[in-house]
Write a protein that holds these residues in place. Structure first.
Motif, PDB file in Angstrom:
ATOM      1  N   PHE A  12      96.659  -2.665  -9.128  1.00 47.01           N
ATOM      2  CA  PHE A  12      95.697  -3.511  -8.551  1.00 47.01           C
ATOM      3  C   PHE A  12      95.651  -3.609  -6.737  1.00 47.01           C
ATOM      4  N   SER A  13      96.696  -2.906  -6.306  1.00 46.81           N
ATOM      5  CA  SER A  13      96.637  -2.919  -4.710  1.00 46.81           C
ATOM      6  C   SER A  13      97.500  -1.374  -4.456  1.00 46.81           C
ATOM      7  N   ALA A  14      97.513  -1.191  -3.304  1.00 51.34           N
ATOM      8  CA  ALA A  14      97.811  -0.029  -2.747  1.00 51.34           C
ATOM      9  C   ALA A  14      99.402   0.308  -3.112  1.00 51.34           C
ATOM     10  N   VAL A  31      99.989   0.929  -6.612  1.00 52.10           N
ATOM     11  CA  VAL A  31      99.655   2.355  -6.915  1.00 52.10           C
ATOM     12  C   VAL A  31     100.735   3.241  -6.528  1.00 52.10           C
ATOM     13  N   ARG A  32     101.322   2.874  -5.422  1.00 59.04           N
ATOM     14  CA  ARG A  32     102.259   3.890  -4.911  1.00 59.04           C
ATOM     15  C   ARG A  32     103.354   3.810  -5.927  1.00 59.04           C
TER      16      ARG A  32
END
Ligand SMILES: Cc1ncc(C[n+]2csc(CCOP(=O)(O)OP(=O)(O)O)c2C)c(N)n1
Ligand code: SF4
Ligand code: SF4
Ligand code: SF4
Ligand SMILES: [Mg+2]
Lengths: 269, 74
Positions: A197-199, A202-203
């Motif tokens: 849902f967020s950067a 994702v990382r």
């Protein structure tokens, strides 16, 4: 110093991000903002970085990701509903040198395919399993899944999922903690729960998926299992941005993020 | 002054106007256009290009992978 223009910045040598070349040019059919697309992107990046695309075989599910084979420039099989890990088992045993992964939703993996999921994990097959949990049957119009949250309204629980009737008799049952369950089995090597849902999410998710593939490449046994807590904005009936917020407020308390098991050892919380 | 300037290029025809990149951007660079693309989606664009630092947060969270991110040292 002369003012820097957009033209100066937008030059091939300054490119820092673009989608993986392992994704085909076909646009995803997913709804706007659906996490399936993000998970596809991450898998493609990982396979490209590991340089194993020429020996990878994916197994797609029945569910919204049924046509995942259209989007990756790697070999693919489309399994019957819930059977992806059984199919992946067969492929990996015949071709141990291939990099094999299954990709499934929660209805596919934790409802109709529970048997295949549990036994594949219990046998400790040397595969990578990707599990996209959006708490609902997305493809068929938003029916309750085993993973649906208590109180969550779906097409088949219009008043909200109610595990038991007020008098205590059984009704819809409880959210199935399938990932916890699989972590208990001796055949799972790496079990983790991630999100997109967020950067930052994702990382982390990319690191986990990379590890889940590296483990498979470096070892002979042990399922590498990555759950991704994802959204189904269409059937949750909210915008993509609201769905990502709702996910953090409601899904994550029930399905908290992080590793559950590493190198066959349960992680003590 | 910032040490880097960034810029994004959105593949307008493939953008679905979901707005996920807007939430992901720490610098409030992106907005949805008033105009729509061929599919009828209000597509993402750099409304505030000077603020972009090229961090790629938008690119890596876009579900459809339609953003290219560029970054140049000053
Ligand atoms: C044998 C069989 N039973 C039922 C169906 C109907 N069906 C298709 S997809 C699906 C559930 C999909 O949900 P999930 O796995 O969570 O995937 P999502 O779409 O949410 O990603 C069902 C029940 C089917 N195609 N085949
Ligand atoms: S129905 Fe739900 S899971 Fe399926 S593509 Fe749309 S948002 Fe994604
Ligand atoms: S996240 Fe991607 S698809 Fe969604 S609005 Fe931004 S650029 Fe468009
Ligand atoms: S690269 Fe970073 S600063 Fe630039 S638009 Fe994307 S998220 Fe915003
Ligand atoms: Mg689902």
């Amino acid at each position: 110093m002369a003012e820097i223009t957009l033209q100066d910045i937008i030059q091939p040598e300054n490119l820092v991000y673009e989608k993986s070349k392992l994704l085909t040019e076909k646009p995803f059919h997913y709804c706007p903002g659906c996490g399936h697309g993000t998970v596809h992107r991450i898998i493609a990046e990982v396979l490209e970085e590991l340089g194993v695309d020429d020996r990878t075989i994916g197994v797609s599910p029945v569910g919204c990701a049924v046509m995942a084979y259209d989007y990756f420039d790697v070999d693919f099989v489309e399994a019957a509903h819930g059977r992806a890990p059984a199919c992946a088992t067969g492929i990996k045993r015949v071709w141990p040198d291939k990099v094999v992964f299954s990709y499934q939703g929660d209805g596919d993996l934790a409802a109709i395919g529970t048997c295949e999921t549990i036994h594949t994990c219990n046998r400790g097959e040397n595969i990578t399993m990707i599990f996209v949990n959006n708490g609902i049957y997305g493809m068929t119009g938003g029916q309750m899944a085993p993973t649906t949250l208590v109180g969550m309204k779906t097409a088949t629980t219009p008043y909200g999922r109610m595990p038991q009737w007020p008098d205590g008799t059984p009704n819809n049952g409880f959210p199935l903690q399938i990932t916890q369950l699989l972590a208990q089995l001796p055949g799972t090597r790496y079990v983790t729960r991630q999100a997109v849902f967020s950067a930052a999410a994702v990382r982390n998710c990319k690191k986990a998926i990379k590890k889940a593939f590296q483990n498979q490449i470096e070892n002979k046994n042990g399922v590498n299992f990555v759950e991704i807590v994802s959204n189904c904005n269409s059937n949750w009936k909210m915008s993509a941005v609201d769905a990502n917020k709702w996910l953090q407020d409601n899904m994550l308390p029930v399905y908290p993020l992080g590793d559950l098991k590493d190198n066959f050892e349960l992680i003590k919380k | 002054m910032a040490k880097f300037r960034g810029a994004i290029v959105v593949d307008i025809e493939r953008c679905k106007g979901c707005g996920v990149c807007i939430t992901a951007c720490p610098c409030k660079v992106i907005e949805l256009a008033k105009e729509v693309n061929g599919k009828g989606y209000n597509y993402a664009f750099m409304a505030n290009p000077e603020a972009c630092i090229g961090c790629a947060s938008c690119g890596i969270t876009c579900p459809d992978g339609v953003i290219k991110v560029y970054k140049k040292a000053l």
